[in-house]
Design a protein around this motif. Structure first.
Motif, PDB file in Angstrom:
ATOM      1  N   CYS A 146       0.873  -1.169   0.000  1.00  0.00           N
ATOM      2  CA  CYS A 146       0.000   0.000   0.000  1.00  0.00           C
ATOM      3  C   CYS A 146       0.909   1.217   0.000  1.00  0.00           C
ATOM      4  CB  CYS A 146      -0.908   0.002   1.225  1.00  0.00           C
ATOM      5  SG  CYS A 146      -1.789   1.551   1.490  1.00  0.00           S
ATOM      6  N   VAL A 147       0.551   2.257  -0.770  1.00  0.00           N
ATOM      7  CA  VAL A 147       1.339   3.490  -0.782  1.00  0.00           C
ATOM      8  C   VAL A 147       0.397   4.676  -0.652  1.00  0.00           C
ATOM      9  CG1 VAL A 147       3.406   2.682  -1.970  1.00  0.00           C
ATOM     10  CG2 VAL A 147       1.411   3.319  -3.313  1.00  0.00           C
ATOM     11  N   LEU A 148       0.850   5.686   0.096  1.00  0.00           N
ATOM     12  CA  LEU A 148       0.034   6.847   0.415  1.00  0.00           C
ATOM     13  C   LEU A 148       0.869   8.101   0.199  1.00  0.00           C
ATOM     14  CD1 LEU A 148      -2.666   7.880   1.697  1.00  0.00           C
ATOM     15  CD2 LEU A 148      -1.529   7.682   3.923  1.00  0.00           C
ATOM     16  N   SER A 149       0.369   9.018  -0.620  1.00  0.00           N
ATOM     17  CA  SER A 149       1.118  10.236  -0.905  1.00  0.00           C
ATOM     18  C   SER A 149       1.123  11.167   0.305  1.00  0.00           C
ATOM     19  CB  SER A 149       0.493  10.977  -2.098  1.00  0.00           C
ATOM     20  OG  SER A 149       1.015  12.281  -2.200  1.00  0.00           O
ATOM     21  N   PRO A 150       2.296  11.695   0.697  1.00  0.00           N
ATOM     22  CA  PRO A 150       2.350  12.664   1.796  1.00  0.00           C
ATOM     23  C   PRO A 150       2.054  14.094   1.349  1.00  0.00           C
ATOM     24  CG  PRO A 150       4.563  12.175   1.066  1.00  0.00           C
ATOM     25  CD  PRO A 150       3.647  11.306   0.239  1.00  0.00           C
ATOM     26  N   ASN A 151       1.897  14.314   0.035  1.00  0.00           N
ATOM     27  CA  ASN A 151       1.681  15.650  -0.516  1.00  0.00           C
ATOM     28  C   ASN A 151       0.330  16.206  -0.052  1.00  0.00           C
ATOM     29  OD1 ASN A 151       1.391  17.953  -2.049  1.00  0.00           O
ATOM     30  ND2 ASN A 151       1.654  16.948  -4.024  1.00  0.00           N
ATOM     31  N   PRO A 152       0.303  17.339   0.661  1.00  0.00           N
ATOM     32  CA  PRO A 152      -0.978  17.871   1.147  1.00  0.00           C
ATOM     33  C   PRO A 152      -1.917  18.294   0.024  1.00  0.00           C
ATOM     34  CG  PRO A 152       0.802  19.443   1.522  1.00  0.00           C
ATOM     35  CD  PRO A 152       1.446  18.171   1.090  1.00  0.00           C
ATOM     36  N   ALA A 193       5.567   1.868  -5.245  1.00  0.00           N
ATOM     37  CA  ALA A 193       6.086   3.103  -4.650  1.00  0.00           C
ATOM     38  C   ALA A 193       5.429   4.288  -5.330  1.00  0.00           C
ATOM     39  CB  ALA A 193       7.601   3.197  -4.799  1.00  0.00           C
ATOM     40  N   LEU A 194       5.160   5.340  -4.550  1.00  0.00           N
ATOM     41  CA  LEU A 194       4.709   6.625  -5.074  1.00  0.00           C
ATOM     42  C   LEU A 194       5.838   7.629  -4.952  1.00  0.00           C
ATOM     43  CD1 LEU A 194       1.128   7.228  -3.567  1.00  0.00           C
ATOM     44  CD2 LEU A 194       1.680   7.053  -6.004  1.00  0.00           C
ATOM     45  N   LEU A 201       3.378   6.438  -9.972  1.00  0.00           N
ATOM     46  CA  LEU A 201       3.334   5.155  -9.268  1.00  0.00           C
ATOM     47  C   LEU A 201       4.246   4.165  -9.981  1.00  0.00           C
ATOM     48  CD1 LEU A 201       1.948   3.140  -7.213  1.00  0.00           C
ATOM     49  CD2 LEU A 201       0.333   2.646  -9.067  1.00  0.00           C
ATOM     50  N   ALA A 202       5.175   3.561  -9.255  1.00  0.00           N
ATOM     51  CA  ALA A 202       6.041   2.514  -9.803  1.00  0.00           C
ATOM     52  C   ALA A 202       5.588   1.164  -9.259  1.00  0.00           C
ATOM     53  CB  ALA A 202       7.496   2.768  -9.433  1.00  0.00           C
ATOM     54  N   THR A 203       5.585   0.149 -10.109  1.00  0.00           N
ATOM     55  CA  THR A 203       5.162  -1.188  -9.696  1.00  0.00           C
ATOM     56  C   THR A 203       6.133  -2.238 -10.220  1.00  0.00           C
ATOM     57  OG1 THR A 203       3.778  -1.581 -11.659  1.00  0.00           O
ATOM     58  CG2 THR A 203       2.726  -0.499  -9.769  1.00  0.00           C
ATOM     59  N   ALA A 204       6.218  -3.346  -9.481  1.00  0.00           N
ATOM     60  CA  ALA A 204       6.989  -4.517  -9.916  1.00  0.00           C
ATOM     61  C   ALA A 204       6.162  -5.748  -9.603  1.00  0.00           C
ATOM     62  CB  ALA A 204       8.335  -4.584  -9.197  1.00  0.00           C
ATOM     63  N   SER A 205       6.257  -6.754 -10.445  1.00  0.00           N
ATOM     64  CA  SER A 205       5.510  -7.991 -10.224  1.00  0.00           C
ATOM     65  C   SER A 205       6.395  -9.021  -9.532  1.00  0.00           C
ATOM     66  CB  SER A 205       4.999  -8.550 -11.550  1.00  0.00           C
ATOM     67  OG  SER A 205       6.051  -9.171 -12.272  1.00  0.00           O
ATOM     68  N   GLU A 206       5.821 -10.172  -9.228  1.00  0.00           N
ATOM     69  CA  GLU A 206       6.580 -11.237  -8.582  1.00  0.00           C
ATOM     70  C   GLU A 206       7.692 -11.761  -9.479  1.00  0.00           C
ATOM     71  OE1 GLU A 206       3.837 -14.315  -7.696  1.00  0.00           O
ATOM     72  OE2 GLU A 206       3.322 -14.736  -9.788  1.00  0.00           O
ATOM     73  N   TYR A 235      12.997  -6.137  -3.611  1.00  0.00           N
ATOM     74  CA  TYR A 235      12.916  -5.793  -2.200  1.00  0.00           C
ATOM     75  C   TYR A 235      12.295  -4.417  -1.965  1.00  0.00           C
ATOM     76  CZ  TYR A 235      16.147  -9.606  -0.847  1.00  0.00           C
ATOM     77  OH  TYR A 235      16.744 -10.820  -0.592  1.00  0.00           O
ATOM     78  N   HIS A 236      12.622  -3.469  -2.864  1.00  0.00           N
ATOM     79  CA  HIS A 236      12.240  -2.080  -2.559  1.00  0.00           C
ATOM     80  C   HIS A 236      12.283  -1.237  -3.820  1.00  0.00           C
ATOM     81  CE1 HIS A 236      11.501   1.017   0.459  1.00  0.00           C
ATOM     82  NE2 HIS A 236      12.370   1.807  -0.157  1.00  0.00           N
ATOM     83  N   LEU A 237      11.365  -0.259  -3.904  1.00  0.00           N
ATOM     84  CA  LEU A 237      11.353   0.762  -4.945  1.00  0.00           C
ATOM     85  C   LEU A 237      11.332   2.124  -4.267  1.00  0.00           C
ATOM     86  CD1 LEU A 237       8.444  -0.643  -7.185  1.00  0.00           C
ATOM     87  CD2 LEU A 237      10.889  -0.988  -7.559  1.00  0.00           C
ATOM     88  N   SER A 238      12.064   3.096  -4.820  1.00  0.00           N
ATOM     89  CA  SER A 238      12.072   4.423  -4.218  1.00  0.00           C
ATOM     90  C   SER A 238      12.406   5.478  -5.264  1.00  0.00           C
ATOM     91  CB  SER A 238      13.098   4.479  -3.076  1.00  0.00           C
ATOM     92  OG  SER A 238      13.080   5.745  -2.449  1.00  0.00           O
ATOM     93  N   PHE A 239      11.679   6.612  -5.207  1.00  0.00           N
ATOM     94  CA  PHE A 239      11.918   7.738  -6.099  1.00  0.00           C
ATOM     95  C   PHE A 239      12.879   8.729  -5.458  1.00  0.00           C
ATOM     96  CE2 PHE A 239       7.830   6.244  -7.638  1.00  0.00           C
ATOM     97  CZ  PHE A 239       7.867   6.497  -9.012  1.00  0.00           C
ATOM     98  N   GLY A 240      13.585   9.501  -6.306  1.00  0.00           N
ATOM     99  CA  GLY A 240      14.346  10.631  -5.827  1.00  0.00           C
ATOM    100  C   GLY A 240      13.420  11.745  -5.362  1.00  0.00           C
ATOM    101  N   SER A 241      13.965  12.690  -4.603  1.00  0.00           N
ATOM    102  CA  SER A 241      13.152  13.758  -4.015  1.00  0.00           C
ATOM    103  C   SER A 241      12.419  14.585  -5.063  1.00  0.00           C
ATOM    104  CB  SER A 241      14.034  14.685  -3.179  1.00  0.00           C
ATOM    105  OG  SER A 241      14.628  13.981  -2.118  1.00  0.00           O
ATOM    106  N   PHE A 242      13.020  14.739  -6.247  1.00  0.00           N
ATOM    107  CA  PHE A 242      12.412  15.524  -7.306  1.00  0.00           C
ATOM    108  C   PHE A 242      11.958  14.639  -8.469  1.00  0.00           C
ATOM    109  CE2 PHE A 242      15.516  18.183  -5.082  1.00  0.00           C
ATOM    110  CZ  PHE A 242      14.694  19.207  -4.653  1.00  0.00           C
ATOM    111  N   SER A 243      11.793  13.344  -8.183  1.00  0.00           N
ATOM    112  CA  SER A 243      11.341  12.363  -9.188  1.00  0.00           C
ATOM    113  C   SER A 243      12.287  12.288 -10.376  1.00  0.00           C
ATOM    114  CB  SER A 243       9.915  12.693  -9.657  1.00  0.00           C
ATOM    115  OG  SER A 243       9.023  12.704  -8.573  1.00  0.00           O
ATOM    116  N   GLU A 244      13.577  12.564 -10.124  1.00  0.00           N
ATOM    117  CA  GLU A 244      14.556  12.501 -11.200  1.00  0.00           C
ATOM    118  C   GLU A 244      15.158  11.111 -11.354  1.00  0.00           C
ATOM    119  OE1 GLU A 244      16.962  13.772  -7.550  1.00  0.00           O
ATOM    120  OE2 GLU A 244      14.903  13.533  -8.218  1.00  0.00           O
TER     121      GLU A 244
END
Length: 340
Positions: A146-152, A193-194, A201-206, A235-244
Motif C-alpha cells: 500500500c502506498v500513500l502520498s504525503p503531498n498535502p 512506490a509513489l 506510481l512505480a510497480t513490480a511484479s513477482e 525488495y524495494h522501490l524508491s523515487f528521488g526527491s524531485f522524481s529525477e
C-alpha cells in the motif's frame, strides 16, 4: 483508548525485525526484539531509542514528528500483532490504539490520514480523531502492499485490487474522490512506490524483470524499465526527491538506478512485448550498485542529488555517491547502525 506498556529495564536484544524510511527518507527507524530506534538518514545519526518490554515488528513515522505507529513482532511481541499502537514520543508513551480481527501487515501515514493494511483488507482513517473513512477488500496481501502520498495537495492512495496484477488508485484531494483501476502486470504485484508528489506510481511484479511507471492522475502507463531477464525478488522501490531517479533493490544484491528525466518516450516504440499497453519495453538502468551479501535490504536517495543510502536487516548502512558520468556509483561509507 490509551494502552498501557512496560518499559524494559533488562538486558536489551537488538536483533532487527524491521527497517523503514519515513515519508521523505530524511529519517529511518528500526524495530528490534526490545523496542525501536530512530535515526537521521544522511548523515547517519542516532536520534533516540526506546527500550520496551518486547519486540516491535513495524515502525511507521510521520515525517520527523513525535507521532509513531507501532505494531508488535518478534519472539516476544511488545503488543499484539493485531493492534496498531499510536506512540507520542513527546510523552514517551502510547496515546491510542486501533484493534483488528487479524494481524496488521503494514501502516501508512500522512498528516491527515492513517491507513492500516491486513491480509485481505485495508482500512482508511482520519488521523485527527481516528474515525473510519472507508475500507477495501483486496487480494491476499502478506507484504502489506500500500502506498500513500504525503503531498498535502494531492491525496493519493494506491493498493492491491481484487484481481491479479491489479492496482486501485484513489484520489481524495477534492470533495468528490476519484477511483481508477489499472492492470499493472500480468503476474501478482510484488512492490509499489509513489513519488513524494503522488503523481507517479512505480510497480513490480513477482517476476521482477520489469518495472512499470504510471501517471496516477490518468492511470496511464508512461514508462517501462527492464531490471534484467532473470526473475528476481524485488525488495524495494524508491523515487528521488524531485522524481529525477528511481532505484530498485532486489535479491540479486543489486540496486538499479533509472533516470526518469532521460528515459525514452514510450510513444516512440511500436514494440509491445506481449503487454497490451503500447509502451516501450527495455529502458535499462543508468547505474548499478552491487551490495555485499546482506540479506534483505531497502534503499533511498540521500540528502544530496547524487547519493544513495542502502539499509539492511543485518544492521548495515551503506552510502554511495555518483555523478552523470559514472556507471557504477562509488562506495562512500559502510558502517553498522549504532544501537546502544
Amino acid at each position: 483508548k490509551e494502552p498501557t506498556i512496560k518499559m524494559s529495564h533488562t538486558r536489551k536484544n537488538q536483533t532487527i525485525l524491521f527497517v523503514g524510511f519515513n515519508q521523505d527518507a530524511s529519517r529511518f527507524a528500526c524495530g528490534t526484539e526490545s523496542g525501536f530506534i530512530v535515526y537521521d538518514t544522511d548523515p547517519l545519526q542516532k536520534i533516540f531509542s526506546r527500550d520496551l518490554d518486547g519486540g516491535i515488528g513495524i515502525v511507521e513515522m510521520l515525517f520527523r514528528t513525535n507521532l509513531i505507529a507501532l505494531v508488535g513482532g518478534g519472539r516476544n511481541p511488545c503488543f499484539l500483532r493485531n493492534k496498531v499502537i499510536l506512540w507520542d514520543d513527546y510523552q514517551n508513551k502510547p496515546v491510542s490504539e486501533l484493534d483488528f480481527s487479524r494481524d496488521v501487515k503494514s501502516v501508512r501515514f500522512r498528516r491527515d490520514r492513517i491507513v492500516v493494511v491486513l491480509e485481505n483488507r485495508l482500512y482508511l482513517y482520519n488521523l485527527n480523531d481516528l474515525t473510519p473513512i472507508e475500507f477495501f477488500d483486496t487480494l491476499p496481501n502478506p507484504k502489506g502492499l500500500c502506498v500513500l502520498s504525503p503531498n498535502p495537495d494531492n491525496n493519493v492512495l494506491a493498493f492491491l485490487g481484487t484481481s491479479i496484477g491489479q492496482v486501485i488508485i484513489k484520489n481524495y484531494t477534492s470533495d468528490q474522490p476519484s477511483s481508477r483501476t489499472i492492470t499493472a502486470h500480468q503476474n501478482s504485484i510484488h512492490r509499489m512506490a509513489l513519488n513524494i508528489d503522488g503523481t507517479k506510481l512505480a510497480t513490480a511484479s513477482e517476476k521482477g524483470t520489469l518495472i512499470r511507471l504510471f501517471d496516477t492522475g490518468t492511470g496511464e502507463a508512461v514508462k517501462e524499465f527492464r531490471r534484467g531477464s532473470s526473475p528476481a525478488d524485488i525488495y524495494h522501490l524508491s523515487f528521488g526527491s524531485f522524481s529525477e531517479w528511481l532505484c530498485v533493490a532486489s535479491d540479486t544484491g543489486t540496486v538499479h538506478i533509472y533516470s526518469l528525466l532521460h528515459a525514452s518516450d514510450p510513444a516512440s516504440s511500436n514494440r509491445h512485448f506481449g503487454f497490451p499497453l503500447g509502451i516501450r519495453a527495455g529502458n535499462r538502468s543508468d547505474k548499478q550498485v552491487y551490495v555485499p551479501s546482506v540479506g534483505f535490504f531497502i534503499c533511498s536517495f540521500g540528502s544530496s542529488f547524487s547519493s544513495l543510502v542502502v539499509l539492511s536487516l543485518n544492521g548495515k548502512y551503506s552510502k554511495y555517491t555518483f555523478d552523470s558520468d559514472q556507471k557504477e556509483p562509488k562506495v562512500e561509507s559502510v558502517i553498522s547502525f549504532p544501537t546502544e
